[in-house]
Structures are given as C-alpha cells and as structure tokens.
Design a protein around this motif. Structure first.
Motif, PDB file in Angstrom:
ATOM      1  N   ARG A  19       0.740  -1.240   0.135  1.00 56.56           N
ATOM      2  CA  ARG A  19       0.029  -0.049  -0.373  1.00 56.56           C
ATOM      3  C   ARG A  19       1.166   0.838  -0.451  1.00 56.56           C
ATOM      4  O   ARG A  19       2.237   1.217   0.161  1.00 56.56           O
ATOM      5  CB  ARG A  19      -0.989   0.204   1.541  1.00 56.56           C
ATOM      6  N   PRO A  20      -0.109   2.125  -0.131  1.00 58.17           N
ATOM      7  CA  PRO A  20       0.513   3.598   0.355  1.00 58.17           C
ATOM      8  C   PRO A  20       1.927   3.525   1.136  1.00 58.17           C
ATOM      9  O   PRO A  20       0.708   3.309   2.389  1.00 58.17           O
ATOM     10  CB  PRO A  20      -0.093   4.771  -0.392  1.00 58.17           C
ATOM     11  N   LEU A  22       3.468   5.622   4.327  1.00 52.65           N
ATOM     12  CA  LEU A  22       3.461   6.907   5.810  1.00 52.65           C
ATOM     13  C   LEU A  22       4.417   6.453   6.832  1.00 52.65           C
ATOM     14  O   LEU A  22       3.756   5.818   7.718  1.00 52.65           O
ATOM     15  CB  LEU A  22       2.257   7.258   5.769  1.00 52.65           C
ATOM     16  N   LYS A 103      -6.087   3.342   5.046  1.00 49.31           N
ATOM     17  CA  LYS A 103      -5.578   2.713   3.689  1.00 49.31           C
ATOM     18  C   LYS A 103      -3.965   2.440   3.205  1.00 49.31           C
ATOM     19  O   LYS A 103      -3.778   3.122   1.835  1.00 49.31           O
ATOM     20  CB  LYS A 103      -6.051   4.213   2.335  1.00 49.31           C
ATOM     21  N   ALA A 104      -3.213   2.929   4.126  1.00 50.66           N
ATOM     22  CA  ALA A 104      -2.065   3.670   3.710  1.00 50.66           C
ATOM     23  C   ALA A 104      -0.991   2.610   4.777  1.00 50.66           C
ATOM     24  O   ALA A 104      -1.610   2.152   6.145  1.00 50.66           O
ATOM     25  CB  ALA A 104      -1.196   5.109   3.422  1.00 50.66           C
ATOM     26  N   GLN A 105       0.511   1.764   4.599  1.00 51.09           N
ATOM     27  CA  GLN A 105       1.136   1.373   5.729  1.00 51.09           C
ATOM     28  C   GLN A 105       1.612   2.616   6.630  1.00 51.09           C
ATOM     29  O   GLN A 105       2.190   3.456   6.381  1.00 51.09           O
ATOM     30  CB  GLN A 105       2.313   0.326   5.112  1.00 51.09           C
ATOM     31  N   ARG A 211      -2.485  12.636   2.861  1.00 50.47           N
ATOM     32  CA  ARG A 211      -3.703  11.604   1.717  1.00 50.47           C
ATOM     33  C   ARG A 211      -3.953  12.388   0.417  1.00 50.47           C
ATOM     34  O   ARG A 211      -3.816  11.324  -1.066  1.00 50.47           O
ATOM     35  CB  ARG A 211      -5.399  12.253   2.406  1.00 50.47           C
ATOM     36  N   LEU A 214      -0.393  11.013  -0.956  1.00 45.81           N
ATOM     37  CA  LEU A 214      -0.889   9.119  -1.387  1.00 45.81           C
ATOM     38  C   LEU A 214      -2.104   8.648  -2.135  1.00 45.81           C
ATOM     39  O   LEU A 214      -1.905   7.784  -2.561  1.00 45.81           O
ATOM     40  CB  LEU A 214      -0.651   8.338   0.582  1.00 45.81           C
ATOM     41  N   ILE A 216      -5.162   8.315  -1.657  1.00 39.71           N
ATOM     42  CA  ILE A 216      -6.178   8.189  -1.246  1.00 39.71           C
ATOM     43  C   ILE A 216      -7.072   8.835  -0.042  1.00 39.71           C
ATOM     44  O   ILE A 216      -7.362   9.690  -0.248  1.00 39.71           O
ATOM     45  CB  ILE A 216      -5.156   6.937   0.572  1.00 39.71           C
TER      46      ILE A 216
END
Ligand SMILES: [Mg+2]
Length: 216
Positions: A19-20, A22, A103-105, A211, A214, A216
C-alpha cells in the motif's frame, strides 16, 4: 539501503505491504516532546527559554547560567529514560491516523539510540499507537528508502526537523515531505523551510496533505 544494521534488521522484520507508505517521526509528530521535556527540566531544577531554534543555549540551570553542551546531552539522555512518565500524544494525531491507517501502511521512524527502543515501544503501546516502530542512529533517508522498497505506491514522510526531511529527499526523491511540529513557540523560531517541503500547521492539515500525496 540503511547504513545502520540494527535499523535494517528492524525494517526487515516488518511485514511486507504494497500500500502507499506514510512514515512518521515520533518526537513532535506522534508524541509531544518539547512541552514534556520542558516540564521535566523544571522538575530537575533547570528551565527552558525558547530564544532560538535549538536545545543548546536555551536550557538554564538554577543559577541562571546556560547549560553546557555536555549537560544538555546528558539531560536529553536522562529524559529518554523517563519518557514514558512524561510524553503524551501530539494534538490531533489519533483522529488523523484513524482515517489514514485504513488505506496506507504507517511506520514510525525515530532517531534515537537503539537501547531506548523497548521503552519507546512500550510508551507507544500504552498510548494505543499500534504502528511498527523503527529506531535509527544514522540518517533517516536511507531508512525510508528501505521501508519503501521497490513498491509502485507513493510515499510521504512527516518530521519536525528539516535535516531529516532533506535526508529523505536525497535518498528517495519521489517522497512527499511534510513538516509538522507540535510545539508552536519553537516552530515560530524555525528558519524558513526549503520550497520542496510542505509546511503543515497542525495534524488535520498534515493528514490532508498526506492523503493527497498518497492518493487515498
Ligand atoms: Mg522529531
């Protein structure tokens, strides 16, 4: 490739995720550092006067003399040992991460001697911060690059120190760089940031910028 072998081992132990990404600094981003550090200094008979963008030169003993560099270093080390009794979450962090983490790692990257890893991880757990922690004693850029790996998804990095953001810019030019610093009086003393860094006023703004970066 991080040039800190312990950092590399920690990163390799984190489950693969495409995933995207952060990456968050801890002090002044996830946790308040300066406010709690100043309160602890008072309890130790020192005082902090924010006159410049530095710890050195702004810490004074009970006689009113500026603490020497070695004293400042030993105070920071002693504070890291009692961090769990003093540090608290930065304002807005939990709400911002609730939406981002779906929605992100999320990975936390703290520049701190590895020997403090367990204390810091325990503190974060006690504050219900569930994201993997990485400590590094070297530059942050190579560590963020290793965390990103070869994934196609984008990466954003949030830190309160321009030199950490610039280290990531150098190692991973595609990274979006966001500056965030919980302690306002100190942030007001910060030299201007390079144009390549997004300055976030607070966590809601940092989360919005992350967001966007990324997707998301
Ligand atoms: Mg920091």
């Amino acid at each position: 490739m991080s040039d800190d072998p312990d950092t590399r081992r920690q990163i390799e132990s984190i489950a693969e995720d495409n995933r995207p990404l952060l990456v968050l600094d801890v002090d002044e981003v996830v946790l308040e550092f300066l406010g709690p550090f100043m309160r602890w200094l008072e309890s130790e008979g020192f005082s902090f006067r924010a006159q410049s963008f530095a710890l050195n030169g702004n810490i004074f003993d009970s006689e009113g003399s500026a603490a020497a560099k070695e004293t400042v270093e030993s105070l920071i080390t002693r504070f890291f040992e009692v961090q769990h009794e003093w540090q608290i979450l930065a304002p807005g962090f939990s709400d911002a991460l609730d939406s981002l983490s779906q929605k992100a790692q999320i990975v936390l990257l703290t520049a701190m001697p590895h020997r403090h890893f367990a204390a810091r991880e325990a503190l974060l757990t006690s504050l219900s911060v569930p994201y993997p922690l990485v400590t590094t004693e070297k530059a942050k850029g190579p560590a963020v690059s290793l965390l990103h790996g070869g994934r196609d998804a984008p990466v954003a990095f949030i830190d309160d120190m321009a030199y950490n953001l610039l280290s990531v810019a150098k190692a991973l030019p595609s990274a979006t760089l966001i500056h965030l610093m919980a302690h306002r009086p100190m942030r007001d003393l910060m030299p201007p940031l390079p144009d390549s860094i997004i300055a976030a006023e607070d966590w809601p703004m940092a989360a919005r910028k992350a967001r966007e970066a990324l997707g998301i």
